[in-house]
Design an enzyme around this catalytic site. Structure first.
Site, PDB file in Angstrom:
ATOM      1  N   LEU A   1      58.740  -1.777  45.880  1.00  0.00           N
ATOM      2  CA  LEU A   1      57.469  -2.496  45.758  1.00  0.00           C
ATOM      3  C   LEU A   1      56.375  -1.444  45.657  1.00  0.00           C
ATOM      4  CD1 LEU A   1      56.020  -5.231  45.766  1.00  0.00           C
ATOM      5  CD2 LEU A   1      55.941  -5.102  48.260  1.00  0.00           C
ATOM      6  N   ALA A   2      56.061  -1.069  44.412  1.00  0.00           N
ATOM      7  CA  ALA A   2      55.075  -0.019  44.155  1.00  0.00           C
ATOM      8  C   ALA A   2      53.672  -0.583  44.346  1.00  0.00           C
ATOM      9  CB  ALA A   2      55.236   0.521  42.737  1.00  0.00           C
ATOM     10  N   HIS A   3      52.877   0.109  45.153  1.00  0.00           N
ATOM     11  CA  HIS A   3      51.514  -0.350  45.419  1.00  0.00           C
ATOM     12  C   HIS A   3      50.698   0.786  46.002  1.00  0.00           C
ATOM     13  CE1 HIS A   3      53.692  -0.740  49.203  1.00  0.00           C
ATOM     14  NE2 HIS A   3      52.528  -0.594  49.805  1.00  0.00           N
ATOM     15  N   SER A   4      49.418   0.549  46.096  1.00  0.00           N
ATOM     16  CA  SER A   4      48.517   1.452  46.788  1.00  0.00           C
ATOM     17  C   SER A   4      47.467   0.579  47.451  1.00  0.00           C
ATOM     18  CB  SER A   4      47.878   2.438  45.805  1.00  0.00           C
ATOM     19  OG  SER A   4      47.144   3.417  46.515  1.00  0.00           O
TER      20      SER A   4
END
Length: 149
Positions: free
Chosen positions: A67-70
């Site tokens: 789950l790619a996020h920033s």
């Protein structure tokens, strides 16, 4: 997951059966989906990569899934998701959950929306049967239907 999945996950945010050279390439594909859907600017993609470089592969939340996020930032225009199915899995450096073949990009406009969308997607992915169905799904409509069920 609620009915607004259609708005958070439009067709333009999907990249299915694509290849990435490494984990950074996989995150760049997730960023490409977020940009294509109008959710983020390209700067957010680099923010997602920076997050993994600083904090490690904690974004690999289940076997084969990241789950790619920033954090919410000015690079996030609207809350939304992208969906990347890799034809060849890549290593993120997660001893427990590598290699990764599904990368979901998450952009939250603010902390509240970020948490709401992240919780909804995490609850859908915590079910092993649903994860298997999602891994086998081949169209955006199929994937959205599984997430809604």
């Amino acid at each position: 997951m609620s009915a607004d999945i259609d708005g958070f996950l439009p067709d333009s945010s999907f990249l299915l059966d694509v290849e990435a050279e490494d984990w950074k390439g996989a995150i760049r594909l997730a960023g490409q989906g977020l940009v294509a859907a109008g959710f983020t600017t390209e700067a957010y993609t680099e923010e997602m990569i920076d997050t993994v470089e600083k904090m490690g592969p904690y974004i690999v939340i289940a076997p084969g899934m990241a789950l790619a996020h920033s954090r919410p930032s000015d690079a996030v225009l609207h809350t939304g998701l992208s969906w990347v199915q890799l034809s060849v899995p890549v290593e993120f450096g997660s001893k427990r959950n590598d290699p990764v073949s599904l990368v979901i990009g998450l952009a939250g406009r603010d902390e509240n929306e970020h948490i709401v969308v992240m919780s909804a997607i995490a609850s859908a992915l915590s079910n092993a049967d649903k994860r298997a169905q999602l891994a086998a799904a081949s169209t955006p409509d199929d994937i959205r239907a599984i997430l809604k069920s």
